[in-house]
Design a protein around this motif. Structure first.
Motif, PDB file in Angstrom:
ATOM      1  N   THR A   1      -1.314  -3.159   5.688  1.00  0.00           N
ATOM      2  CA  THR A   1      -0.967  -3.921   4.178  1.00  0.00           C
ATOM      3  C   THR A   1       0.665  -3.747   4.178  1.00  0.00           C
ATOM      4  O   THR A   1       1.254  -3.285   4.870  1.00  0.00           O
TER       5      THR A   1
ATOM      6  N   GLU B   1     -13.512 -12.349  -6.692  1.00  0.00           N
ATOM      7  CA  GLU B   1     -13.700 -11.309  -5.765  1.00  0.00           C
ATOM      8  C   GLU B   1     -15.002 -11.043  -5.612  1.00  0.00           C
ATOM      9  O   GLU B   1     -15.377 -10.549  -4.416  1.00  0.00           O
TER      10      GLU B   1
ATOM     11  N   LEU C   1      -4.405  -6.833   0.130  1.00  0.00           N
ATOM     12  CA  LEU C   1      -4.480  -6.235  -1.359  1.00  0.00           C
ATOM     13  C   LEU C   1      -5.299  -4.840  -1.252  1.00  0.00           C
ATOM     14  O   LEU C   1      -5.764  -4.540  -1.925  1.00  0.00           O
TER      15      LEU C   1
ATOM     16  N   GLU D   1      -4.350  -2.635  -3.965  1.00  0.00           N
ATOM     17  CA  GLU D   1      -4.922  -3.080  -5.161  1.00  0.00           C
ATOM     18  C   GLU D   1      -6.331  -2.912  -5.433  1.00  0.00           C
ATOM     19  O   GLU D   1      -6.897  -2.491  -6.529  1.00  0.00           O
TER      20      GLU D   1
ATOM     21  N   GLN E   1       1.448  -7.606  -7.515  1.00  0.00           N
ATOM     22  CA  GLN E   1       0.922  -6.793  -6.604  1.00  0.00           C
ATOM     23  C   GLN E   1       1.205  -5.213  -6.858  1.00  0.00           C
ATOM     24  O   GLN E   1       2.058  -5.058  -7.946  1.00  0.00           O
TER      25      GLN E   1
ATOM     26  N   ARG F   1       2.271   1.828  -2.971  1.00  0.00           N
ATOM     27  CA  ARG F   1       2.108   1.625  -1.581  1.00  0.00           C
ATOM     28  C   ARG F   1       2.681   2.938  -0.816  1.00  0.00           C
ATOM     29  O   ARG F   1       1.954   3.376   0.230  1.00  0.00           O
TER      30      ARG F   1
END
Length: 193
Positions: A4, A81, A111, A114, A156, A162
């Motif tokens: 990602t 989604e 994502l 997320e 994001q 991350r």
């Protein structure tokens, strides 16, 4: 393995290099597009939820029109989604099962953080790039305005989020040759030691 990185980070270039090295790359974005291709039940569900204004003149999904409806609308995004993600998960499982034994399978999931998917992978590689670099890439390569690029980045996960999920961090603030060298090192030390 999960891969990602934020929009404009260079994640796609990392995925391409991993494929060149022999990995089977499962591109979640591509699978999401396939899930709502013309004639699919996925597209029919999107139209039923969001209306015919999300279709282009050719009957295909008008992504910018849909994006305007879901960007910034939490419930609309969740509804979308709920239509796409189960289809992507099912196809991902099929492709992973079809990979030859011993093959490195890379799940390219923009994502991943997320969606809270980091725990599903034995190894998570995150591609990082400075925000100014990402904005410049989005303006240059995707035709976004600076404000659009910054809004997409802000929507994001943060770099801190991350980093917390990353087993391996690849920094992509240099040249393509630098990035390829970093990917090659990860391939040799973490994926094919």
């Amino acid at each position: 393995m999960g891969l990602t990185g934020g929009i404009g980070s260079g994640k796609s270039a990392v995925a391409a290099r991993l494929a060149e090295l022999g990995a089977v790359v499962i591109d979640s974005d591509r699978l999401a597009r396939e899930a709502v291709a013309p004639g699919t039940d996925g597209l029919a569900e999107v139209v039923a939820r969001f209306g015919p204004q999300v279709l282009g003149p050719d009957g295909a999904l008008d992504r910018p029109a849909l994006g305007k409806l879901v960007f910034g609308d939490e419930q609309a995004r969740r509804d979308l989604e709920a239509i796409i993600h189960p289809r992507v998960r099912a196809r991902t499982a099929e492709l992973a099962a079809a990979a030859p034994p011993g093959t490195v399978v890379v799940n390219d999931v923009p994502l991943l953080i997320e969606a809270g998917l980091a725990g599903q992978y034995e190894l998570v590689i995150v591609v990082f790039a400075d925000e100014a670099t990402r904005v410049a890439r989005l303006v240059r390569d995707r035709g976004m305005t600076e404000a659009e690029a910054r809004a997409r980045i802000a929507a994001q996960a943060t770099d801190e989020q991350r980093r917390a999920a990353a087993d391996v961090a690849i920094v992509n603030d240099g040249t393509l040759a630098d990035l390829r060298a970093a990917v090659d090192e990860v391939w040799q030390t973490r994926l094919h030691p």
